[in-house]
Every structure is written in structure tokens, then in C-alpha cells.
Design a protein around this motif. Structure first.
Motif, PDB file in Angstrom:
ATOM      1  N   GLY A  74      -6.988  15.772  69.897  1.00  0.00           N
ATOM      2  CA  GLY A  74      -7.716  14.546  70.214  1.00  0.00           C
ATOM      3  C   GLY A  74      -7.071  13.896  71.421  1.00  0.00           C
ATOM      4  O   GLY A  74      -7.140  14.412  72.539  1.00  0.00           O
ATOM      5  N   GLY A  78      -0.117  12.578  68.426  1.00  0.00           N
ATOM      6  CA  GLY A  78       0.513  13.014  67.175  1.00  0.00           C
ATOM      7  C   GLY A  78       2.024  13.128  67.335  1.00  0.00           C
ATOM      8  O   GLY A  78       2.526  13.435  68.420  1.00  0.00           O
ATOM      9  N   SER A 138      -0.720   3.244  67.345  1.00  0.00           N
ATOM     10  CA  SER A 138      -1.279   3.905  68.542  1.00  0.00           C
ATOM     11  C   SER A 138      -2.784   3.666  68.649  1.00  0.00           C
ATOM     12  O   SER A 138      -3.459   4.369  69.404  1.00  0.00           O
ATOM     13  N   GLY A 146      -8.248  12.781  65.361  1.00  0.00           N
ATOM     14  CA  GLY A 146      -6.817  12.917  65.057  1.00  0.00           C
ATOM     15  C   GLY A 146      -6.450  12.128  63.814  1.00  0.00           C
ATOM     16  O   GLY A 146      -5.675  12.591  62.972  1.00  0.00           O
ATOM     17  N   SER A 152      -4.184   9.269  58.954  1.00  0.00           N
ATOM     18  CA  SER A 152      -3.275   8.282  59.539  1.00  0.00           C
ATOM     19  C   SER A 152      -3.250   6.970  58.770  1.00  0.00           C
ATOM     20  O   SER A 152      -4.230   6.586  58.134  1.00  0.00           O
ATOM     21  N   GLU A 418       2.791   9.473  57.198  1.00  0.00           N
ATOM     22  CA  GLU A 418       1.535   9.372  57.942  1.00  0.00           C
ATOM     23  C   GLU A 418       1.495  10.231  59.197  1.00  0.00           C
ATOM     24  O   GLU A 418       0.442  10.422  59.763  1.00  0.00           O
TER      25      GLU A 418
HETATM   26  C1  FAD Z   1       3.491   4.941  69.827  1.00  0.00           C
HETATM   27  C2  FAD Z   1       2.882   5.650  68.648  1.00  0.00           C
HETATM   28  C3  FAD Z   1       2.663   4.940  67.475  1.00  0.00           C
HETATM   29  C4  FAD Z   1       2.113   5.595  66.371  1.00  0.00           C
HETATM   30  N1  FAD Z   1       1.880   4.873  65.227  1.00  0.00           N
HETATM   31  C5  FAD Z   1       1.312   5.470  64.173  1.00  0.00           C
HETATM   32  C6  FAD Z   1       1.044   4.721  62.974  1.00  0.00           C
HETATM   33  O1  FAD Z   1       1.304   3.524  62.877  1.00  0.00           O
HETATM   34  N2  FAD Z   1       0.483   5.386  61.942  1.00  0.00           N
HETATM   35  C7  FAD Z   1       0.164   6.708  62.018  1.00  0.00           C
HETATM   36  O2  FAD Z   1      -0.346   7.249  61.035  1.00  0.00           O
HETATM   37  N3  FAD Z   1       0.406   7.431  63.133  1.00  0.00           N
HETATM   38  C8  FAD Z   1       0.952   6.852  64.207  1.00  0.00           C
HETATM   39  N4  FAD Z   1       1.183   7.585  65.344  1.00  0.00           N
HETATM   40  C9  FAD Z   1       0.866   9.033  65.365  1.00  0.00           C
HETATM   41  C10 FAD Z   1      -0.535   9.394  65.954  1.00  0.00           C
HETATM   42  O3  FAD Z   1      -1.010   8.376  66.817  1.00  0.00           O
HETATM   43  C11 FAD Z   1      -1.534   9.661  64.839  1.00  0.00           C
HETATM   44  O4  FAD Z   1      -1.149  10.810  64.112  1.00  0.00           O
HETATM   45  C12 FAD Z   1      -2.976   9.880  65.346  1.00  0.00           C
HETATM   46  O5  FAD Z   1      -3.862   9.995  64.265  1.00  0.00           O
HETATM   47  C13 FAD Z   1      -3.135  11.108  66.220  1.00  0.00           C
HETATM   48  O6  FAD Z   1      -4.399  11.028  66.840  1.00  0.00           O
HETATM   49  P1  FAD Z   1      -4.683  11.851  68.175  1.00  0.00           P
HETATM   50  O7  FAD Z   1      -6.092  11.644  68.548  1.00  0.00           O
HETATM   51  O8  FAD Z   1      -3.684  11.525  69.191  1.00  0.00           O
HETATM   52  O9  FAD Z   1      -4.480  13.317  67.611  1.00  0.00           O
HETATM   53  P2  FAD Z   1      -3.668  14.625  68.219  1.00  0.00           P
HETATM   54  O10 FAD Z   1      -2.271  14.239  68.437  1.00  0.00           O
HETATM   55  O11 FAD Z   1      -4.445  15.064  69.436  1.00  0.00           O
HETATM   56  O12 FAD Z   1      -3.847  15.603  67.052  1.00  0.00           O
HETATM   57  C14 FAD Z   1      -3.278  15.350  65.810  1.00  0.00           C
HETATM   58  C15 FAD Z   1      -3.745  16.396  64.804  1.00  0.00           C
HETATM   59  O13 FAD Z   1      -5.130  16.258  64.629  1.00  0.00           O
HETATM   60  C16 FAD Z   1      -5.793  17.492  64.871  1.00  0.00           C
HETATM   61  N5  FAD Z   1      -7.091  17.134  65.459  1.00  0.00           N
HETATM   62  C17 FAD Z   1      -7.324  16.337  66.517  1.00  0.00           C
HETATM   63  N6  FAD Z   1      -8.641  16.229  66.728  1.00  0.00           N
HETATM   64  C18 FAD Z   1      -9.255  16.967  65.770  1.00  0.00           C
HETATM   65  C19 FAD Z   1     -10.597  17.255  65.454  1.00  0.00           C
HETATM   66  N7  FAD Z   1     -11.629  16.781  66.161  1.00  0.00           N
HETATM   67  N8  FAD Z   1     -10.858  18.062  64.385  1.00  0.00           N
HETATM   68  C20 FAD Z   1      -9.833  18.569  63.645  1.00  0.00           C
HETATM   69  N9  FAD Z   1      -8.547  18.343  63.915  1.00  0.00           N
HETATM   70  C21 FAD Z   1      -8.257  17.543  64.959  1.00  0.00           C
HETATM   71  C22 FAD Z   1      -4.871  18.263  65.779  1.00  0.00           C
HETATM   72  O14 FAD Z   1      -5.053  19.663  65.642  1.00  0.00           O
HETATM   73  C23 FAD Z   1      -3.505  17.828  65.237  1.00  0.00           C
HETATM   74  O15 FAD Z   1      -3.157  18.604  64.129  1.00  0.00           O
HETATM   75  C24 FAD Z   1       1.755   6.975  66.459  1.00  0.00           C
HETATM   76  C25 FAD Z   1       1.977   7.662  67.653  1.00  0.00           C
HETATM   77  C26 FAD Z   1       2.531   7.024  68.729  1.00  0.00           C
HETATM   78  C27 FAD Z   1       2.733   7.805  70.001  1.00  0.00           C
END
Ligand code: FAD
Length: 488
Positions: A74, A78, A138, A146, A152, A418
Motif C-alpha cells: 500500500g 508497515g 501513520s 495496508g 492496524s 498491531e
Molecule cells: C510513524 C508510523 C506510525 C505508525 N503508527 C501505527 C499505529 O499507531 N498503529 C498501527 O497499527 N500501525 C502503525 N504503523 C504501521 C503502519 O502504518 C501500519 O501497519 C499500516 O496499516 C500499513 O499500511 P500501508 O498502506 O503503509 O501498508 P504497507 O506497509 O504497504 O503494507 C503492509 C502490509 O499490508 C499488505 N498489503 C498492503 N496493501 C494490500 C492490499 N491491497 N491487499 C492485501 N495486502 C496488502 C502488504 O503486503 C504488507 O504485508 C505506523 C507506521 C509508522 C511509519
């Protein structure tokens, strides 16, 4: 994958997608070599950007036909390496699938593409008096796809639950290239809860191409306080007292002295001077209820040693309280060139004890650890600081990070709250689960993805059945017997 094969694959995928939606240039591919866990890096063979479900399906079908592994991505925020590419595989980035299809107020649902940014759902629903509750820190950048994959959480998940409690339906491109609907707008559907299995599967059971989300009515009143304590013992005791009294705040977040120092340096959040720990406690709901419970929260903070309690007088002050907390991960970059964001869970009654043990681990090893976390549900985020340029520091930080997870398990908690297991925590899975547990989980995975091409090499430690199953297998596996999977 040999260069010729990569080019042939790119030539096959190009016509299935919009112009420019296939990246094969080595330099451009490197942009996608990691997610937020930057010390795991793999350059994928190709990156593709589908814009529709049909395009996503077409890409998956080619990958399956050619036996090519693929990984969904996404926004790449992550923190467990879940979106880490496969060197011989295709990275399928769904970030450009960004349409909010419906804000359906009568049914209190939103139907959105997987690349829609978390906060944009609330922005779209707010004019109607509604919002989307799960709020990862985030949320300004992470995608709903994601969020679904990682199940999350966020500060307000204490009261409202995690992503899984807010997803009622998913359209999915399955690993055999079919498009299926799991759930919908209704609260439940008969049969096995496949949607429940899919949410939190870390992208190993298929690719989400549309998501139906629950929308909540915006609360009548929100009250937020910031309480300063001498240390984490007192702050932890206040959290236990608040929850034991039957109060369920929307959020209870804690930061220790080092995390406060980092946040002050980065965003000047003006937290109580000299605090060894702060709590941000937020209550929301009907005005009469919030007024009553807020008084109780203040009392519990005071009784447990809060030396300063500030109540946000308006939205601007509330935003300032949250600014320190929400920027804390990034802020740690101000006080350390490198750090590991750990994610573990303990029963909240063990907060003070575990924080003391983390502090002892830190002083014994000389590795600094900042704590900033969702105290209400015992979801710790120790930030383990190090400097990669100093020999041995990265290894020591990894050791402390692992020892913290051991502490979580020892106290009846979990190795992730999470952020997911991804590539990062596979090695810890056997510390928490038996071989039989792991095999059983992977039977589910194999049922969705017999050839093991969908985000392989994640979650489970030792490859075996479908390229994934660890541990000794007894007898012939039913999938192998049916000729749909190999045991090796
Ligand atoms: C500064 C910061 C703060 C954060 N705070 C939190 C928080 O408070 N709580 C929390 O839970 N997380 C937090 N996170 C972690 C992260 O933001 C989460 O896990 C978020 O859900 C990831 O989303 P993304 O779109 O970036 O996914 P990615 O990092 O791109 O992918 C994450 C996972 O999802 C899968 N994926 C992505 N898109 C799809 C799709 N369309 N279909 C199937 N699988 C898919 C990928 O294969 C991977 O396994 C934080 C990260 C950062 C950098």
C-alpha cells in the motif's frame, strides 16, 4: 530471475495495465526495496501499479501462470517488513487505487479502494457527522489496504476496537486469480468467518481491491487531559486504576522521559516540565457521561501521583497534546541516528513491572530505550536506540529488542500488538506457538494459496508445505493427497 525473463514478464504485464504502470528500471525499483522497517531490503524484479480490480486480477493471473511470487504494497509504512518484496517477484502496489466509492450514511458504511489513505475516509465522512475510528499514528499516509492486512490499531482502538471491528466486507483477488466478495454492508454473513481470517493475514491470503468500512457517529463531546508523573510506575498505576474503575477512555497513551525529550526537540509540545512520564487520556461520548467519567479520571491520576494535570480547553490545545504523542516515532530521530520500533503486548496490569524490567535491560546493556505506547490496552512500543556506524550497537539493539519480546511472552502477552509479524518477527513465532499451532495456521494459508506465491516467506519461520509450513508433519497432508500442494 534472469534479465531476459524479467523483460518477458514486463512485456506481458505492460499491456494489461495503464501506460507507465510497470517499473523495471533498477534505480526506480530501489524506491520499493523496503517498507518502514528499513533495515530489511530486497529489490523486486518488477513493480506494477494496477488502478482497477480487473488490472489487479490480470497481474495475479499472469504471476500464477508463470509461478512468479508477488507481494502487495500500500503506502509502505508497515513496520514489520510485511511489504518487503521478493527478489524474483512482482510488487503489486495498490496505492493508486484511491477512489472513495460511497459514503453511505443510512447504512453507516464507506466503500473504498485499498489505496485510500486512512484519514481521507474520516475527511469524507466528517461533513455528515461521521468518522472512521481506527487511527494509526501513520493515518495521514497509510492505506486502508495496508490497515486491513495488518489489522492496524491506533490510540482510539482501546474503546472502539481494531481494524477488524470496522471492516464488514472486502473484495479480494484470491491467489488463484478469482475475484471474491467476503462480507458486505451487513454486520454478519453465514458460514465460516473468512473475512475475519483475511483481516490481519498480512497480505498472505490475497489482495484486497475494495473494502467496506463501518462509520461511527462523531461523539457529542471530546475531553482530553495531559497528566505529568514522576515516572512510569506512577503513570502505570494510574492507568490500572482508571480501567479497574470501569472507565473506558477513548484513548490512554503513555510516554516516558526519553520519548518526551525526543518529542519536545521535534515538535515543542510543551509537556509538563520534569515529567518522568506523561499520560494523554481522552474521553468521548454524550456530554453528561463524559463529564462524570472525566472527574473520575482526574481523581485517579491525582491519587497515583500526577503532579500536573492539564485539560485541553479547545481543539487547538487538544491537537498540541496529541502532536507530541503522534510525532514521537519520527521524533526519536532527533536523539538517535537509528532505532528499532518494537511492538509487543502485555496485560495492562503488568505495565509497571515490565517497564521496570525494560529499564533494567537498558541500563545493564547501555542501550537506550524510549517508551511511547497505547497504555490502555497494554500495547508497548519500546524504541530501541542505536548508532549503526558504531560497531556492535545494531546487534546489541536487536538483542534488547528480542529480550523485550521475551518479557511480553513471559507476562502472558504477545510478540505483536498491531505492526504484524511480517519478515521481522517470524523467528519469534515458535517462542509463542507450538509446532502444531503453526502448522494449523498454515493449513489455512495453504487452503487459500496452495502454490504459496502470495507474499511468501512472511509470518512463518521455516519453509515446508506450500513453501511455508514449519515443523514435522505427520502422515500425508490432505492438500498433497488431493494433488494441489507439494510437501518437501
Ligand atoms: C510513524 C508510523 C506510525 C505508525 N503508527 C501505527 C499505529 O499507531 N498503529 C498501527 O497499527 N500501525 C502503525 N504503523 C504501521 C503502519 O502504518 C501500519 O501497519 C499500516 O496499516 C500499513 O499500511 P500501508 O498502506 O503503509 O501498508 P504497507 O506497509 O504497504 O503494507 C503492509 C502490509 O499490508 C499488505 N498489503 C498492503 N496493501 C494490500 C492490499 N491491497 N491487499 C492485501 N495486502 C496488502 C502488504 O503486503 C504488507 O504485508 C505506523 C507506521 C509508522 C511509519
Amino acid at each position: 530471475m534472469p534479465p531476459g525473463a524479467v523483460q518477458a514478464l514486463a512485456d506481458r504485464l505492460g499491456p494489461l495495465l495503464d501506460p507507465g504502470a510497470v517499473l523495471s528500471d533498477r534505480q526506480q525499483l530501489r524506491t520499493y526495496e523496503c517498507d518502514g522497517l528499513a533495515h530489511f531490503r530486497v529489490t523486486p524484479a518488477l513493480v506494477v501499479f494496477p488502478r482497477t480490480t480487473a488490472q489487479c486480477q490480470a497481474v495475479v493471473r499472469v504471476c500464477v501462470a508463470e509461478g512468479v511470487p508477488y507481494v502487495a504494497r500500500g503506502s509502505g509504512t508497515g513496520l514489520s517488513g510485511g511489504a518487503l518484496p521478493h527478489a524474483d517477484g512482482v510488487l503489486i502496489v495498490t496505492a493508486q487505487m484511491r477512489t472513495i466509492h460511497e459514503i453511505d450514511i443510512p447504512n453507516q458504511r464507506a466503500v473504498v479502494d485499498p489505496g485510500v489513505v486512512n484519514l481521507d475516509v474520516t475527511r469524507e465522512a466528517m461533513p455528515h457527522g461521521y468518522y472512521y475510528a481506527p487511527d494509526p499514528s501513520s493515518q495521514q499516509i497509510c492505506s486502508i489496504g495496508g490497515n486491513v492486512a495488518e489489522n492496524s490499531g491506533g490510540a482510539h482502538c482501546l474503546k472502539y476496537g481494531f481494524t477488524v471491528n470496522h471492516v464488514t466486507g472486502c473484495e479480494v483477488v484470491t491467489p488463484d486469480g478469482e475475484i471474491v466478495e467476503m462480507g458486505g454492508k451487513a454486520v454478519d454473513s453465514p458460514g465460516y468467518d473468512l473475512l475475519g481470517a483475511f483481516v490481519g493475514a498480512e497480505g498472505t491470503l490475497g489482495i484486497t481491491t475494495k473494502v467496506t468500512l463501518r462509520l461511527l457517529r462523531a461523539p457529542e463531546v471530546v475531553q482530553t487531559l495531559l497528566a505529568g508523573f514522576a515516572g512510569t510506575d506512577d503513570a502505570g498505576a494510574a492507568v490500572t486504576a482508571i480501567i479497574s474503575a470501569g472507565v473506558v477512555p477513548a484513548a490512554v497513551e503513555m510516554m516516558d522521559a526519553l520519548a518526551i525529550e525526543a518529542a519536545e526537540a521535534a515538535v515543542q509540545c510543551d509537556y509538563p516540565e520534569g515529567a518522568g512520564a506523561v499520560l494523554v487520556v481522552e474521553l468521548d461520548g454524550p456530554a453528561a457521561e463524559v463529564e462524570h467519567t472525566f472527574a473520575a479520571v482526574r481523581r485517579h491520576c491525582r491519587d497515583n501521583g500526577a503532579f500536573e494535570i492539564r485539560v485541553a480547553v479547545d481543539a487547538a490545545e487538544r491537537a498540541l497534546f496529541w502532536k507530541g504523542r503522534k510525532s514521537a516515532f519520527a521524533a526519536v530521530g532527533r536523539i538517535s541516528p537509528d532505532y528499532i520500533v518494537q511492538d509487543g503486548v502485555i496485560p495492562r496490569t503488568a505495565l509497571s513491572e515490565v517497564l521496570r524490567r525494560i529499564s533494567a535491560l537498558s541500563s545493564d546493556s547501555g542501550v537506550r530505550v524510549a517508551n511511547v505506547f497505547h497504555a490502555g490496552d497494554g500495547n508497548l512500543h519500546p524504541l530501541v536506540l542505536f548508532d549503526e556506524t558504531i560497531e556492535g550497537q545494531a546487534e546489541r539493539a536487536e538483542e534488547i529488542s528480542g529480550a523485550i519480546l521475551d518479557l511480553c511472552i513471559e507476562h502472558g502477552g504477545s510478540i505483536t500488538g498491531e505492526h504484524g509479524v511480517g519478515a521481522d518477527k517470524m523467528i519469534y513465532m515458535p517462542r509463542m506457538f507450538t509446532d502444531d499451532d503453526l502448522v494449523t495456521m498454515q493449513l489455512l494459508r495453504c487452503a487459500f494459496d496452495p502454490p504459496g506465491l502470495c507474499n511468501p516467506g512472511k509470518i512463518f519461520p521455516t519453509p515446508r508445505l506450500c513453501g511455508e509450513v514449519p515443523g514435522r508433519h505427520k502422515g500425508t497432508h490432505p492438500l498433497a493427497e488431493a494433488g494441489v500442494a507439494d510437501v518437501f
